[in-house]
Scaffold this active site. Sequence first.
Site, PDB file in Angstrom:
ATOM      1  N   GLU A 166     -16.513   5.387  53.697  1.00  0.00           N
ATOM      2  CA  GLU A 166     -15.792   6.319  54.569  1.00  0.00           C
ATOM      3  C   GLU A 166     -14.813   7.149  53.763  1.00  0.00           C
ATOM      4  O   GLU A 166     -14.485   6.830  52.625  1.00  0.00           O
ATOM      5  CB  GLU A 166     -15.050   5.557  55.677  1.00  0.00           C
ATOM      6  CG  GLU A 166     -14.266   4.336  55.224  1.00  0.00           C
ATOM      7  CD  GLU A 166     -13.103   4.616  54.293  1.00  0.00           C
ATOM      8  OE1 GLU A 166     -12.407   5.641  54.497  1.00  0.00           O
ATOM      9  OE2 GLU A 166     -12.881   3.820  53.357  1.00  0.00           O
ATOM     10  N   GLY A 324     -11.942   3.149  48.773  1.00  0.00           N
ATOM     11  CA  GLY A 324     -12.840   3.622  49.823  1.00  0.00           C
ATOM     12  C   GLY A 324     -13.993   4.382  49.210  1.00  0.00           C
ATOM     13  O   GLY A 324     -14.446   4.065  48.105  1.00  0.00           O
ATOM     14  N   GLU A 325     -14.490   5.382  49.920  1.00  0.00           N
ATOM     15  CA  GLU A 325     -15.606   6.211  49.459  1.00  0.00           C
ATOM     16  C   GLU A 325     -16.909   5.438  49.325  1.00  0.00           C
ATOM     17  O   GLU A 325     -17.890   5.966  48.807  1.00  0.00           O
ATOM     18  CB  GLU A 325     -15.308   6.863  48.093  1.00  0.00           C
ATOM     19  CG  GLU A 325     -14.084   7.713  48.031  1.00  0.00           C
ATOM     20  CD  GLU A 325     -13.847   8.283  46.632  1.00  0.00           C
ATOM     21  OE1 GLU A 325     -14.735   8.137  45.748  1.00  0.00           O
ATOM     22  OE2 GLU A 325     -12.781   8.881  46.420  1.00  0.00           O
ATOM     23  N   GLY A 326     -16.933   4.177  49.717  1.00  0.00           N
ATOM     24  CA  GLY A 326     -18.123   3.363  49.522  1.00  0.00           C
ATOM     25  C   GLY A 326     -18.222   2.767  48.133  1.00  0.00           C
ATOM     26  O   GLY A 326     -19.255   2.193  47.783  1.00  0.00           O
TER      27      GLY A 326
END
Length: 358
Positions: A166, A324-326
Site C-alpha cells: 500500500e 510499506g510499498e509492499g
Amino acid sequence: MHPTNTSGMPFDDVRRLLHTLPGPDEFAVAAVRARNKELTKLPGSLGELEAVVEWLAAWQGSPTPAVRRPLVVVFAGNHGVATHGVSAYPQVVTRQMLDNFAAGGGAINQICATYDLGFKVFDLALDLPTGDITREPALDEKACVATLAFGMEAIAGGTDLLSLGEMGVGNTTVAAAIYTALYGGPASHWVGHGTFGHVGKGSGSKGRHAANGSGEGVARKVAVVEAALASHAGTLDDPLEVLRRLGGREVAAAAGAILAARLEHIPVLLDGYVVTAAAAILHALDPSSIDHCRAGHVSPDGAHAEVLERIGKKPLLSLGITLGEGTGAALAAGIVKAAAAAHSGMSTRTQAGVSGPV
C-alpha cells in the site's frame, strides 16, 4: 474464472461470498510431503522453507507448486484524516511516490527487479480523499463495496503468488483506528510512530527538531483515533462497517484482492501494518477466509506483531522494515520462490545415488 460481476455487490453479498471460498488441497500437500521425504537432505533440514512449499501446494491446488508469475500489487489512497497532521509529510507525497514508482525509483522497484517479480500500482482516486473519520465515515457502503470489487479485479491477468502492499499518507492512523475498533483497548496501544518515527533520523538541527516533535505527532494520532472511535460509537460491531467507516480505499481494495486470490487459488503474502488491517477485517468476518495468506514480515511499527498473533500469522521475515510499498512482502516472495525451486529442482536420493538413513 475470475469474478467479473462484483461491482454492485452490497455487504450482504460480501458475507455470502465468504461461504463460497475454496479450501486447501490436502492431496497436493500430501504429494509435497511424500516428495520431501525423498530429497537429498535431512528430514526437516530446510526448516520453514518446507512449510512454505506445503502452503503453496495447498492454496495453488497443485502437487508440484511453482512460482513462475509472482506479482506485487500496491494500492494507493488518500485520507481525509490527514488534514489533522497525523503524518510528518503532506498528502501530495502519495501522488509523488506513485510518480516515483512509475519512474522505477522506489525501493519496491529495486526489490521486484532483483527477484523478477511483476509489479502493479493502482491509484485509488487520490484526488478525492476519503471522509474525515473523526466526523464522518471514510466511505459510504456503495463506495466501499465498489473498492472491494476493484481490488478483486486488480489481479486479473494471472499470477501464482500475490504480494500485497500500500501507499497513502495517513494510513497508519486509519489502520490503528481499525485495530482499536476490532480489538478494543486504548488507542495508544495500537498507534505507532509511522512517519514520525523516521523524520528525526537525519543529521543536523532540522533532524533534531523533527525528532523533538515526533512525540507531539504520535499524540495527535492517538487523539484522532480516539475521536474517530467516539464519532462512530455504536456502529462498529460489524467488521464491514469498521472497514467503511474507519478504513481507506487501499485497505478495502486489499481486502478485495485477498478474496479474489482465494477464489483463484492464489497464495497471498501480506506486507506490513496497513495491509494487515485488511486481513484483520476479513479474519473478523470469518477466520478461515485468510487461511491462504502468510505474513511476509513483521513491522516494528505499532502493534503489528500482536495483530499477526491475533490473526494467526507467523511472519517469514523480521527486518525492521516500516516503509510499506509492499517491500516486506516482496522480499518474502523471493524466499517463497527459492523454497519452491529447491523443492522442485533438488534431486531425490535415487536420482543422485545418495544413500538414505540407516
